[in-house]
Scaffold this motif. Structure first.
Motif, PDB file in Angstrom:
ATOM      1  N   ALA A  93     -18.226  15.174 -14.659  1.00  0.00           N
ATOM      2  CA  ALA A  93     -18.265  15.070 -13.196  1.00  0.00           C
ATOM      3  C   ALA A  93     -19.671  14.750 -12.701  1.00  0.00           C
ATOM      4  O   ALA A  93     -20.638  15.397 -13.111  1.00  0.00           O
ATOM      5  CB  ALA A  93     -17.786  16.382 -12.578  1.00  0.00           C
ATOM      6  N   PRO A  94     -19.812  13.756 -11.807  1.00  0.00           N
ATOM      7  CA  PRO A  94     -21.124  13.488 -11.204  1.00  0.00           C
ATOM      8  C   PRO A  94     -21.620  14.710 -10.438  1.00  0.00           C
ATOM      9  O   PRO A  94     -20.848  15.358  -9.728  1.00  0.00           O
ATOM     10  CB  PRO A  94     -20.842  12.329 -10.242  1.00  0.00           C
ATOM     11  N   LEU A  95     -22.904  15.015 -10.589  1.00  0.00           N
ATOM     12  CA  LEU A  95     -23.511  16.173  -9.931  1.00  0.00           C
ATOM     13  C   LEU A  95     -24.247  15.710  -8.674  1.00  0.00           C
ATOM     14  O   LEU A  95     -25.090  14.814  -8.748  1.00  0.00           O
ATOM     15  CB  LEU A  95     -24.515  16.845 -10.881  1.00  0.00           C
ATOM     16  N   LEU A  96     -23.932  16.352  -7.536  1.00  0.00           N
ATOM     17  CA  LEU A  96     -24.503  15.926  -6.260  1.00  0.00           C
ATOM     18  C   LEU A  96     -25.134  17.118  -5.551  1.00  0.00           C
ATOM     19  O   LEU A  96     -24.442  17.916  -4.919  1.00  0.00           O
ATOM     20  CB  LEU A  96     -23.405  15.311  -5.380  1.00  0.00           C
ATOM     21  N   PRO A  97     -26.461  17.279  -5.636  1.00  0.00           N
ATOM     22  CA  PRO A  97     -27.134  18.370  -4.925  1.00  0.00           C
ATOM     23  C   PRO A  97     -27.296  18.038  -3.441  1.00  0.00           C
ATOM     24  O   PRO A  97     -27.610  16.906  -3.073  1.00  0.00           O
ATOM     25  CB  PRO A  97     -28.501  18.452  -5.620  1.00  0.00           C
ATOM     26  N   PHE A  98     -27.065  19.042  -2.567  1.00  0.00           N
ATOM     27  CA  PHE A  98     -27.194  18.797  -1.131  1.00  0.00           C
ATOM     28  C   PHE A  98     -27.312  20.136  -0.402  1.00  0.00           C
ATOM     29  O   PHE A  98     -27.156  21.204  -0.988  1.00  0.00           O
ATOM     30  CB  PHE A  98     -25.993  18.010  -0.591  1.00  0.00           C
ATOM     31  N   SER A  99     -27.565  20.059   0.899  1.00  0.00           N
ATOM     32  CA  SER A  99     -27.551  21.236   1.762  1.00  0.00           C
ATOM     33  C   SER A  99     -26.758  20.902   3.011  1.00  0.00           C
ATOM     34  O   SER A  99     -27.120  19.990   3.764  1.00  0.00           O
ATOM     35  CB  SER A  99     -28.970  21.662   2.155  1.00  0.00           C
ATOM     36  N   ALA A 100     -25.680  21.642   3.242  1.00  0.00           N
ATOM     37  CA  ALA A 100     -24.858  21.416   4.431  1.00  0.00           C
ATOM     38  C   ALA A 100     -25.526  21.981   5.681  1.00  0.00           C
ATOM     39  O   ALA A 100     -25.053  21.748   6.790  1.00  0.00           O
ATOM     40  CB  ALA A 100     -23.480  22.048   4.240  1.00  0.00           C
ATOM     41  N   VAL A 101     -26.630  22.713   5.508  1.00  0.00           N
ATOM     42  CA  VAL A 101     -27.359  23.259   6.651  1.00  0.00           C
ATOM     43  C   VAL A 101     -28.437  22.291   7.115  1.00  0.00           C
ATOM     44  O   VAL A 101     -28.546  21.982   8.310  1.00  0.00           O
ATOM     45  CB  VAL A 101     -27.989  24.630   6.296  1.00  0.00           C
ATOM     46  N   THR A 102     -29.232  21.756   6.184  1.00  0.00           N
ATOM     47  CA  THR A 102     -30.342  20.870   6.557  1.00  0.00           C
ATOM     48  C   THR A 102     -29.972  19.394   6.530  1.00  0.00           C
ATOM     49  O   THR A 102     -30.669  18.564   7.113  1.00  0.00           O
ATOM     50  CB  THR A 102     -31.532  21.081   5.605  1.00  0.00           C
ATOM     51  N   GLY A 103     -28.904  19.044   5.820  1.00  0.00           N
ATOM     52  CA  GLY A 103     -28.519  17.632   5.682  1.00  0.00           C
ATOM     53  C   GLY A 103     -29.120  16.953   4.468  1.00  0.00           C
ATOM     54  O   GLY A 103     -28.818  15.790   4.185  1.00  0.00           O
ATOM     55  N   GLN A 104     -29.965  17.676   3.730  1.00  0.00           N
ATOM     56  CA  GLN A 104     -30.554  17.122   2.500  1.00  0.00           C
ATOM     57  C   GLN A 104     -29.446  16.665   1.535  1.00  0.00           C
ATOM     58  O   GLN A 104     -28.536  17.414   1.216  1.00  0.00           O
ATOM     59  CB  GLN A 104     -31.408  18.202   1.832  1.00  0.00           C
ATOM     60  N   GLY A 105     -29.519  15.426   1.073  1.00  0.00           N
ATOM     61  CA  GLY A 105     -28.574  14.919   0.088  1.00  0.00           C
ATOM     62  C   GLY A 105     -27.211  14.534   0.632  1.00  0.00           C
ATOM     63  O   GLY A 105     -26.365  14.023  -0.113  1.00  0.00           O
TER      64      GLY A 105
END
Length: 299
Positions: free
Chosen positions: A148-160
């Motif tokens: 599975a492709p790994l996708l780092p992000f933050s749903a709070v800051t919008g990063q990624g």
């Protein structure tokens, strides 16, 4: 030269309780349609958020967190989340990317490993990750689903988030625009109104109360000047009713006031909200009451 095809399809947001599924849904849609709370298992009903872009349309399906059920309602919620996996185009497995993988993540990943549906692995809460922790945490999740492709992000800051959105869209098949571009959800306003009331109960009452609460909007009266909403809060015990009402009715008044403010944003106009509380013993265990309150197994 062929133009890039318009892509569309359904994306299941799957994961343990409290990993940020509803927060991500609201961020991608661009407005609040799903309630959020630090308390686990906030989401109960299947909620679709619609994201329409020039290159495609994603229908995001929020699901209850997969957990060990403790009553009939919990069994229904978990089974519905598992059924959903077989009916969507893509699964986004969301995890708390600020912590290494746990047994709950492994349980969900094990179930997904036998499915044919493509899976992306979203590592939320990257705003909470210290640099020295990142590689160790990422490796623990990669081991669960190596393909599975790994996708780092933050749903709070919008990063990624732009990268996540692009990957989700690319994973969808070419297809039509299922909904009008201006739609952000296919749920009726009454459903969202009931959820906004339930959200305030999560925020304002004690730990043991929210999970025993259901909300039903029984009547909506619209006039040119104001929308009048009449809703019932259903609990299981008289002691829970007393907590919801509060001393001299103050808690119920606060729940109503804060929910009303959110409803006014939803409908872009003034709202009169009247709440009352009723006791239905063991409603989470009673098939008839679960049906009446809108909780049923989905095929």
């Amino acid at each position: 030269m062929n133009a890039t095809p318009f892509r569309s399809g359904f994306v299941a947001l799957l994961g343990r309780p409290n990993v940020g599924k509803s927060t991500l849904l609201n961020y991608l849609v661009g407005q609040k349609i799903a309630i959020t709370s630090p308390t686990a298992q906030t989401t109960r009903q299947r909620l679709r958020g619609i994201v329409t872009l020039p290159e495609g349309q994603m229908i995001l399906v929020d699901t209850p967190g997969i957990h060990k059920p403790h009553h009939r309602l919990g069994e229904i919620l978990v089974k519905n989340a598992q059924t959903l996996v077989r009916s969507v185009d893509v699964v986004l497995l969301l995890v708390d990317g600020s912590q290494p993988a746990g047994t709950g993540d492994g349980f969900i990943a094990q179930g997904l490993a036998t499915q044919k549906t493509p899976v992306l692995l979203g590592l939320n809460k990257q705003d909470l990750v210290a640099d020295e922790q990142g590689e160790r945490i990422t490796a623990s999740y990669q081991a669960l689903l190596p393909a599975a492709p790994l996708l780092p992000f933050s749903a709070v800051t919008g990063q990624g988030i732009p990268e996540l959105q692009a990957q989700l869209l690319q994973a969808l098949p070419p297809g039509p625009c299922y909904y009008p571009p201006e739609m952000v959800t296919d749920q009726p306003e009454r459903f969202i109104m009931a959820e906004l009331i339930r959200e305030q109960i999560f925020h304002l009452t004690r730990e043991e109360v929210p999970h025993a609460v259901a909300v039903v909007v029984e009547r909506v009266e619209e006039t040119p000047k104001i929308t009048r909403i009449f809703a019932a809060i259903v609990v299981e015990r008289p002691s829970q009713k007393a907590i919801i009402i509060g001393n001299q009715g103050q808690m119920l008044k606060t729940i109503g006031s804060q929910a009303r403010q959110e409803m006014q944003k939803l409908i872009s106009g003034p709202v009169y909200l009247q709440l009352f509380v009723k006791v239905e013993p063991k409603w989470r265990q009673t098939p008839r009451l679960l049906q009446d309150l809108g909780y049923r197994l989905e095929s």
